[in-house]
Motif scaffolding. Structure first.
Motif, PDB file in Angstrom:
ATOM      1  N   CYS A 167       5.101   9.755  -8.087  1.00 48.20           N
ATOM      2  CA  CYS A 167       3.944   8.805  -8.307  1.00 48.20           C
ATOM      3  C   CYS A 167       3.912   8.080  -7.259  1.00 48.20           C
ATOM      4  CB  CYS A 167       4.273   7.671  -9.566  1.00 48.20           C
ATOM      5  SG  CYS A 167       3.232   6.556  -9.903  1.00 48.20           S
ATOM      6  N   CYS A 170       4.414   3.618  -7.783  1.00 44.31           N
ATOM      7  CA  CYS A 170       5.759   3.280  -7.679  1.00 44.31           C
ATOM      8  C   CYS A 170       6.725   3.783  -6.903  1.00 44.31           C
ATOM      9  CB  CYS A 170       6.174   2.990  -9.244  1.00 44.31           C
ATOM     10  SG  CYS A 170       6.167   4.923  -9.953  1.00 44.31           S
ATOM     11  N   CYS A 193       5.433   1.080 -14.610  1.00 43.21           N
ATOM     12  CA  CYS A 193       4.240   1.566 -13.743  1.00 43.21           C
ATOM     13  C   CYS A 193       3.229   1.961 -14.633  1.00 43.21           C
ATOM     14  CB  CYS A 193       4.773   2.358 -12.754  1.00 43.21           C
ATOM     15  SG  CYS A 193       3.498   3.155 -11.820  1.00 43.21           S
ATOM     16  N   ASP A 195       0.735   3.738 -13.666  1.00 42.83           N
ATOM     17  CA  ASP A 195       0.025   5.169 -13.502  1.00 42.83           C
ATOM     18  C   ASP A 195       0.966   6.260 -14.036  1.00 42.83           C
ATOM     19  OD1 ASP A 195      -1.584   3.606 -12.135  1.00 42.83           O
ATOM     20  OD2 ASP A 195      -1.314   4.654 -10.125  1.00 42.83           O
ATOM     21  N   CYS A 196       2.180   6.137 -14.139  1.00 43.53           N
ATOM     22  CA  CYS A 196       2.703   7.240 -14.507  1.00 43.53           C
ATOM     23  C   CYS A 196       3.668   6.930 -15.792  1.00 43.53           C
ATOM     24  CB  CYS A 196       3.957   7.647 -13.599  1.00 43.53           C
ATOM     25  SG  CYS A 196       5.289   6.232 -12.993  1.00 43.53           S
TER      26      CYS A 196
HETATM   27 ZN   LIG Z   1       4.406   5.271 -11.236  1.00 44.85          ZN
END
Ligand SMILES: [Zn+2]
Ligand SMILES: [Zn+2]
Length: 388
Positions: A167, A170, A193, A195-196
């Motif tokens: 990712c 992070c 995080c 995003d992930c």
């Molecule tokens: Zn992440």
């Protein structure tokens, strides 16, 4: 507010003129010593940690330190000089708020942990059973949709032949540091995080079978063994039938809540049963055998002569088995209710009249009082006329 609060400078073991670096150094030393992660279960260490964190929260903030120097603890107890409605540090988890200040001591370990094997979440469901099934135990089969590792991608979520990427947001840690403004001043918080979702990895080519989740949901039949003595609202735990674990951790558990249907005549309180049973007037007066419904079927009970209505009797050991030891059973309390016949045939009526004559003549006594009353009324009228 509990007893006398210690002076913040005293708590940190520093001089009133200490500079910011000295305050921070003193706090780090104490925090490292008393941090809950380093002293699991130690209440005294926890209290010391909170006390030090509170002192640091105030003294590391120039504004609050000035207020504290001027007003002491009163500055943060509402009213007084603070103006800002009083701070109550006692209820706060300072460990979270300050977790990042000494990230080099504790944060590293924590981040690793959240990316390591974790037990899956527990699942909950419920099952309806009969009163008797709860009392004596039973086995029920339930259907659950359970997630299993996707065989195509072996749980990775990535299309076979492709792999996950670290990712970017992070850097693979799964956590990011967010700087926030709060009444403590600038606080750095560690959050998952976005995003992930904390995995530290991003799937670019998703597995088509599981749509990148790594799991396949399947309907499964699960046998639930319900122990004797279970009560309404209690739950049975079935180990490792919950959500799959994360990063190789064990599955969560399945918690099956038991809903017990009400019984038409029995009521349960803990391991005791309550019910009422009808007995005839003759049984109540003369005594004799009465048949009573129990969990174990019909039992015979010897009614004592002269039993009054609403007499409560106890049938020992006829209650519900204890959940801990099914050989230990509660009692069954039965309220005996004397029945008054609603319709009688001629023969029974005659017999009852005879019975009445032999036991105080209650029927006759009433008619005598009535005629007495009538006579009295006539006499009164007569008297009234005579007065005119
Ligand atoms: Zn992440
Ligand atoms: Zn898959």
């Amino acid at each position: 507010m509990a007893e006398q609060k210690r002076d913040y400078y005293e708590v940190l073991g520093i001089d009133k003129s200490a500079d910011d670096a000295t305050i921070k150094k003193a706090y780090r030393k104490l925090a490292k010593k008393y941090h809950p992660d380093a002293n699991p279960g130690d209440k005294e260490a926890e209290a010391k940690f909170k006390e030090a964190s509170e002192a640091y929260a105030v003294l590391s903030d120039a504004d609050k330190r000035r207020q504290y120097d001027q007003f002491g603890h009163a500055a943060f107890e509402g009213g007084a000089g603070a103006g800002a409605g009083g701070f109550d540090f006692s209820g706060m988890d300072m460990g979270d708020i300050f977790g990042d200040i000494f990230g080099d001591f504790f944060g590293g370990g924590r981040r690793q942990q959240s990316n390591g094997p974790m037990k899956g979440a527990n699942l909950r469901t419920s099952v309806r059973i009969k009163f008797e099934e709860a009392a004596f135990g039973c086995t029920k089969e339930i259907e659950m949709v359970l997630k299993d590792e996707c065989p195509t991608c072996k749980g990775s979520g990535a299309k076979p032949g492709t792999s996950k990427k670290t990712c970017g947001k992070c850097g693979g840690k799964g956590k990011i540091v967010v700087t926030q403004q709060s009444f403590f001043g600038t606080v750095q918080n560690v959050t998952t995080c976005p995003d992930c979702n904390g995995s530290g990895q991003i799937i670019t080519d998703k597995c088509v079978d599981c749509h990148g989740t790594g799991y396949i949901a399947k309907k499964k039949r699960i046998e639930v063994s319900i122990p004797a003595g279970i009560d309404d609202g209690q739950a049975v735990r079935i180990r490792e039938k919950g959500e799959p674990g994360i990063n190789g951790g064990p599955r969560g558990d399945l918690l099956v809540e038991v809903r017990v249907a009400p019984h038409p005549i029995f009521q349960r309180r803990n391991t005791d049963i309550y019910s009422s049973a009808p007995i005839s007037f003759a049984q109540a007066a003369l005594g004799g055998e009465a048949i009573i419904d129990t969990l174990d079927g019909k039992v015979s009970y010897e009614v004592k002569p002269g039993t009054q209505t609403d007499t409560r009797i106890r049938l020992r050991g006829k209650g519900v088995p204890s959940l801990r030891n099914k050989d230990v059973r509660g009692d069954h309390y039965v309220t005996l209710v004397v029945q008054v016949p609603k319709s009688l045939n001629k023969e029974a009526k005659e017999a009852l009249k005879k019975f009445d004559e032999a036991t105080g003549n209650t029927l006759k006594a009433a008619t005598e009082v009535k005629s007495e009353k009538k006579k009295g009324f006539k006499d009164k009228i007569k008297d009234a006329f005579e007065d005119l």
